[in-house]
Design an enzyme around this catalytic site. Structure first.
Site, PDB file in Angstrom:
ATOM      1  N   TYR A  31      92.736 -55.154  18.940  1.00  0.00           N
ATOM      2  CA  TYR A  31      92.665 -54.032  19.894  1.00  0.00           C
ATOM      3  C   TYR A  31      91.295 -53.980  20.575  1.00  0.00           C
ATOM      4  O   TYR A  31      91.187 -53.843  21.792  1.00  0.00           O
ATOM      5  CB  TYR A  31      92.951 -52.708  19.173  1.00  0.00           C
ATOM      6  N   PRO A  84      83.809 -44.579  28.033  1.00  0.00           N
ATOM      7  CA  PRO A  84      84.832 -43.934  27.197  1.00  0.00           C
ATOM      8  C   PRO A  84      85.721 -44.969  26.510  1.00  0.00           C
ATOM      9  O   PRO A  84      86.251 -45.866  27.166  1.00  0.00           O
ATOM     10  CB  PRO A  84      85.641 -43.116  28.215  1.00  0.00           C
ATOM     11  N   SER A 116      90.498 -39.442  22.435  1.00  0.00           N
ATOM     12  CA  SER A 116      89.543 -39.383  21.323  1.00  0.00           C
ATOM     13  C   SER A 116      90.261 -39.029  20.026  1.00  0.00           C
ATOM     14  O   SER A 116      91.272 -38.325  20.029  1.00  0.00           O
ATOM     15  CB  SER A 116      88.469 -38.336  21.631  1.00  0.00           C
ATOM     16  N   LEU A 136      89.393 -38.639  31.901  1.00  0.00           N
ATOM     17  CA  LEU A 136      90.741 -38.097  32.044  1.00  0.00           C
ATOM     18  C   LEU A 136      91.772 -39.191  32.279  1.00  0.00           C
ATOM     19  O   LEU A 136      91.631 -40.007  33.201  1.00  0.00           O
ATOM     20  CB  LEU A 136      90.760 -37.126  33.245  1.00  0.00           C
ATOM     21  N   TYR A 137      92.810 -39.185  31.437  1.00  0.00           N
ATOM     22  CA  TYR A 137      94.039 -39.915  31.748  1.00  0.00           C
ATOM     23  C   TYR A 137      95.040 -38.901  32.258  1.00  0.00           C
ATOM     24  O   TYR A 137      95.360 -37.935  31.548  1.00  0.00           O
ATOM     25  CB  TYR A 137      94.608 -40.604  30.504  1.00  0.00           C
ATOM     26  N   THR A 163      90.131 -41.960  35.177  1.00  0.00           N
ATOM     27  CA  THR A 163      90.422 -43.396  35.080  1.00  0.00           C
ATOM     28  C   THR A 163      91.648 -43.690  35.927  1.00  0.00           C
ATOM     29  O   THR A 163      92.748 -43.199  35.658  1.00  0.00           O
ATOM     30  CB  THR A 163      90.627 -43.803  33.614  1.00  0.00           C
ATOM     31  N   LYS A 235      86.886 -43.908  38.003  1.00  0.00           N
ATOM     32  CA  LYS A 235      86.648 -45.126  37.200  1.00  0.00           C
ATOM     33  C   LYS A 235      87.756 -46.138  37.471  1.00  0.00           C
ATOM     34  O   LYS A 235      88.938 -45.780  37.430  1.00  0.00           O
ATOM     35  CB  LYS A 235      86.634 -44.753  35.718  1.00  0.00           C
ATOM     36  N   HIS A 259      88.067 -52.096  33.271  1.00  0.00           N
ATOM     37  CA  HIS A 259      88.547 -51.634  31.967  1.00  0.00           C
ATOM     38  C   HIS A 259      88.203 -52.673  30.886  1.00  0.00           C
ATOM     39  O   HIS A 259      88.958 -52.883  29.937  1.00  0.00           O
ATOM     40  CB  HIS A 259      90.059 -51.407  32.048  1.00  0.00           C
ATOM     41  N   ARG A 262      90.859 -55.467  30.507  1.00  0.00           N
ATOM     42  CA  ARG A 262      92.074 -55.114  29.765  1.00  0.00           C
ATOM     43  C   ARG A 262      93.241 -54.730  30.667  1.00  0.00           C
ATOM     44  O   ARG A 262      94.322 -54.451  30.180  1.00  0.00           O
ATOM     45  CB  ARG A 262      91.765 -53.939  28.820  1.00  0.00           C
ATOM     46  N   GLY A 291      81.509 -53.295  31.982  1.00  0.00           N
ATOM     47  CA  GLY A 291      82.200 -54.575  31.810  1.00  0.00           C
ATOM     48  C   GLY A 291      81.215 -55.688  31.522  1.00  0.00           C
ATOM     49  O   GLY A 291      80.543 -56.177  32.427  1.00  0.00           O
ATOM     50  N   VAL A 293      78.354 -55.700  29.927  1.00  0.00           N
ATOM     51  CA  VAL A 293      76.919 -55.403  29.816  1.00  0.00           C
ATOM     52  C   VAL A 293      76.528 -55.518  28.343  1.00  0.00           C
ATOM     53  O   VAL A 293      77.070 -54.779  27.502  1.00  0.00           O
ATOM     54  CB  VAL A 293      76.599 -53.984  30.344  1.00  0.00           C
ATOM     55  N   ARG A 294      75.669 -56.435  28.019  1.00  0.00           N
ATOM     56  CA  ARG A 294      75.296 -56.658  26.614  1.00  0.00           C
ATOM     57  C   ARG A 294      73.799 -56.616  26.361  1.00  0.00           C
ATOM     58  O   ARG A 294      73.371 -56.218  25.292  1.00  0.00           O
ATOM     59  CB  ARG A 294      75.845 -58.029  26.136  1.00  0.00           C
TER      60      ARG A 294
HETATM   61  C1  FNR Z   1      88.452 -49.018  26.509  1.00  0.00           C
HETATM   62  N1  FNR Z   1      88.301 -48.481  27.780  1.00  0.00           N
HETATM   63  C2  FNR Z   1      88.789 -47.222  28.063  1.00  0.00           C
HETATM   64  N2  FNR Z   1      88.626 -46.671  29.294  1.00  0.00           N
HETATM   65  C3  FNR Z   1      89.056 -45.409  29.560  1.00  0.00           C
HETATM   66  O1  FNR Z   1      88.888 -44.951  30.678  1.00  0.00           O
HETATM   67  N3  FNR Z   1      89.693 -44.692  28.577  1.00  0.00           N
HETATM   68  C4  FNR Z   1      89.907 -45.169  27.326  1.00  0.00           C
HETATM   69  O2  FNR Z   1      90.476 -44.502  26.476  1.00  0.00           O
HETATM   70  C5  FNR Z   1      89.473 -46.491  27.052  1.00  0.00           C
HETATM   71  N4  FNR Z   1      89.692 -47.041  25.820  1.00  0.00           N
HETATM   72  C6  FNR Z   1      89.162 -48.278  25.522  1.00  0.00           C
HETATM   73  C7  FNR Z   1      89.300 -48.788  24.241  1.00  0.00           C
HETATM   74  C8  FNR Z   1      88.722 -50.002  23.904  1.00  0.00           C
HETATM   75  C9  FNR Z   1      88.871 -50.536  22.507  1.00  0.00           C
HETATM   76  C10 FNR Z   1      87.998 -50.738  24.882  1.00  0.00           C
HETATM   77  C11 FNR Z   1      87.344 -52.051  24.539  1.00  0.00           C
HETATM   78  C12 FNR Z   1      87.873 -50.239  26.160  1.00  0.00           C
HETATM   79  C13 FNR Z   1      87.494 -49.193  28.815  1.00  0.00           C
HETATM   80  C14 FNR Z   1      86.005 -48.829  28.725  1.00  0.00           C
HETATM   81  O3  FNR Z   1      85.777 -47.522  29.190  1.00  0.00           O
HETATM   82  C15 FNR Z   1      85.126 -49.775  29.569  1.00  0.00           C
HETATM   83  O4  FNR Z   1      85.620 -49.829  30.889  1.00  0.00           O
HETATM   84  C16 FNR Z   1      85.021 -51.190  29.009  1.00  0.00           C
HETATM   85  O5  FNR Z   1      85.036 -51.206  27.605  1.00  0.00           O
HETATM   86  C17 FNR Z   1      83.724 -51.823  29.502  1.00  0.00           C
HETATM   87  O6  FNR Z   1      83.632 -53.142  29.122  1.00  0.00           O
HETATM   88  P1  FNR Z   1      82.836 -53.658  27.812  1.00  0.00           P
HETATM   89  O7  FNR Z   1      81.501 -52.968  27.762  1.00  0.00           O
HETATM   90  O8  FNR Z   1      83.701 -53.355  26.643  1.00  0.00           O
HETATM   91  O9  FNR Z   1      82.734 -55.126  28.087  1.00  0.00           O
HETATM   92  C1  LAC Z   2      92.666 -49.117  26.223  1.00  0.00           C
HETATM   93  C2  LAC Z   2      93.115 -47.799  26.731  1.00  0.00           C
HETATM   94  C3  LAC Z   2      93.612 -46.871  25.752  1.00  0.00           C
HETATM   95  O1  LAC Z   2      92.104 -49.872  27.021  1.00  0.00           O
HETATM   96  O2  LAC Z   2      92.258 -47.286  27.634  1.00  0.00           O
HETATM   97  O3  LAC Z   2      92.936 -49.474  25.070  1.00  0.00           O
END
Ligand code: FNR
Ligand code: LAC
Length: 364
Positions: A31, A84, A116, A136-137, A163, A235, A259, A262, A291, A293-294
């Site tokens: 995940y 988030p 959350s 917000l979703y 988002t 976002k 995202h 993803r 995205g 950034v490390r």
């Molecule tokens: C996410 N992201 C995400 N975005 C959002 O708007 N709502 C959410 O609930 C989630 N949940 C979520 C879960 C997990 C496990 C990951 C890895 C990512 C996306 C997140 O906000 C963000 O855009 C990315 O994680 C940024 O990239 P990096 O820093 O993971 O490479």
């Molecule tokens: C995710 C969703 C929940 O990327 O934002 O897992």
């Protein structure tokens, strides 16, 4: 208060990912780490940073380095925020309140997901005076969406991050193989009527149906503005067209994000489209990026290309997995110190002094 960086299970930022994934069961690892489909976009996010070079400067008078800035007018101690991410208690029992305590102690802004593990009110309490945004979703039922926004405003969140890239979840091969499903089986702290985005379109003969909220157009921003005075951040912007639409519909800022690779596999890296978005919105609108950034140098690169601040997603969950709130605090300390170091090495003493001349020539 979490211990200030006492967790030494990751001696450097470079050790964090391996330390975390070694501790996670397969499903959670899939995940957290996974992207969509072949993970081209996930990989592209990192590769985009590696195409740029930074220009070191010598003898530039850098005795004191200041990382502070403002984000939508709110003072923060560094131009980095917690992106988030959902279900944080799955990674460590400290969950979002642990992240909130670490963020407050570090002076970082943090955004918390609709999904959350703890309620947005419990997170706000843990955050105290720390700056926080609510992600917000959209929900199938507009009254549920509205209620979430009202609760966030009441609990002292200072912006709503809509988002906009998730009418349906991307195709997540790793999650499907591992059996991790984003569905009602994972508890959500904001209440039983709050739903995650749907996992797939529903097939009905020759049509595929998404949920009702997927019919939303840009007018949804106008509807949200009827509900709240809080600034709206959109976002999931990756094109100049969408950046302009967001601003036309009253967004105060946009977050360039795919995202974390993803959603749409084959979409661009965030860094590669940042300049087009910055140009499209013009100087009055803040642009953020997340995205891949490390490291400190990644932050400098994104700032040099016009980002006001950058978000980190997976690294926060890695740090939470390894050490709970104290792990997150340690991660923030390490990243802040690295950014201060790199800023001095490019001959700057403040975030405001970072401009395009920090970077070498554009990659081909
Ligand atoms: C996410 N992201 C995400 N975005 C959002 O708007 N709502 C959410 O609930 C989630 N949940 C979520 C879960 C997990 C496990 C990951 C890895 C990512 C996306 C997140 O906000 C963000 O855009 C990315 O994680 C940024 O990239 P990096 O820093 O993971 O490479
Ligand atoms: C995710 C969703 C929940 O990327 O934002 O897992």
């Amino acid at each position: 208060m979490p211990d200030a960086g006492s967790d030494d299970s990751f001696p450097t930022l470079g050790d964090l990912e391996a330390a975390a994934i070694g501790k996670l069961p397969d499903r959670l690892r899939a995940y957290l780490q996974g992207g969509a489909a072949e993970e081209r976009t996930l990989r592209a996010n990192r590769e985009a940073f590696h195409r740029w070079t930074l220009r070191p400067r010598a003898l530039s008078g850098v005795e004191t380095v200041d990382l502070s800035t403002t984000v939508l007018g709110v003072p923060v101690r560094a131009p980095v925020f917690v992106a988030p991410t959902a279900y944080q208690a799955q990674f460590h029992p400290d969950g979002e309140p642990g992240v909130a305590r670490a963020a407050q102690a570090s002076g970082w802004l943090a955004a918390y997901s609709t999904l959350s593990s703890f309620s947005l009110e419990a997170i706000a309490e843990a955050a105290g005076t720390g700056p926080r945004w609510f992600q917000l979703y959209l929900q199938p039922d507009l009254s549920v969406t509205r209620r979430l926004v009202e609760r966030a405003e009441q609990a002292g969140y200072s912006a709503i991050v809509l988002t906009a890239d998730t009418p349906v979840l991307g195709v997540r091969d790793r999650q499907m193989r591992s059996g991790f499903a984003i569905d009602g089986s994972v508890p959500i702290g904001n209440g039983p009527d709050v739903l995650p985005p749907p996992r797939a379109p529903m097939a009905n003969r020759d049509r595929y149906h998404l949920r009702p909220e997927a019919k939303s157009s840009w007018e949804i921003l106008d509807r949200l503005r009827d509900v709240t005075r809080l600034p709206l951040v959109v976002k999931g912007i990756l094109t100049a067209e969408d950046a302009r639409l967001a601003v036309r519909h009253g967004a105060q800022a946009v977050l360039v994000s795919n995202h974390g690779g993803r959603q749409l596999d084959g979409g661009p890296s965030t860094l590669s489209v940042l300049p087009e978005v910055v140009e499209a919105v013009g100087p009055g609108v803040e642009v953020y990026l997340d995205g891949g950034v490390r490291r400190g140098g990644d932050i400098l690169t994104a700032l040099a290309l016009g980002a006001r601040a950058v978000g980190v997603g997976r690294p926060i969950l890695w740090a939470l997995t390894v050490g709970g709130a104290a792990g997150v605090r340690r991660y923030m300390d390490l990243l802040g110190s690295e950014l201060a170091t790199d800023l001095a090495l490019v001959g700057r003493t403040s975030i405001g002094a970072v401009d395009r001349s920090v970077l070498g020539a554009s990659p081909a």
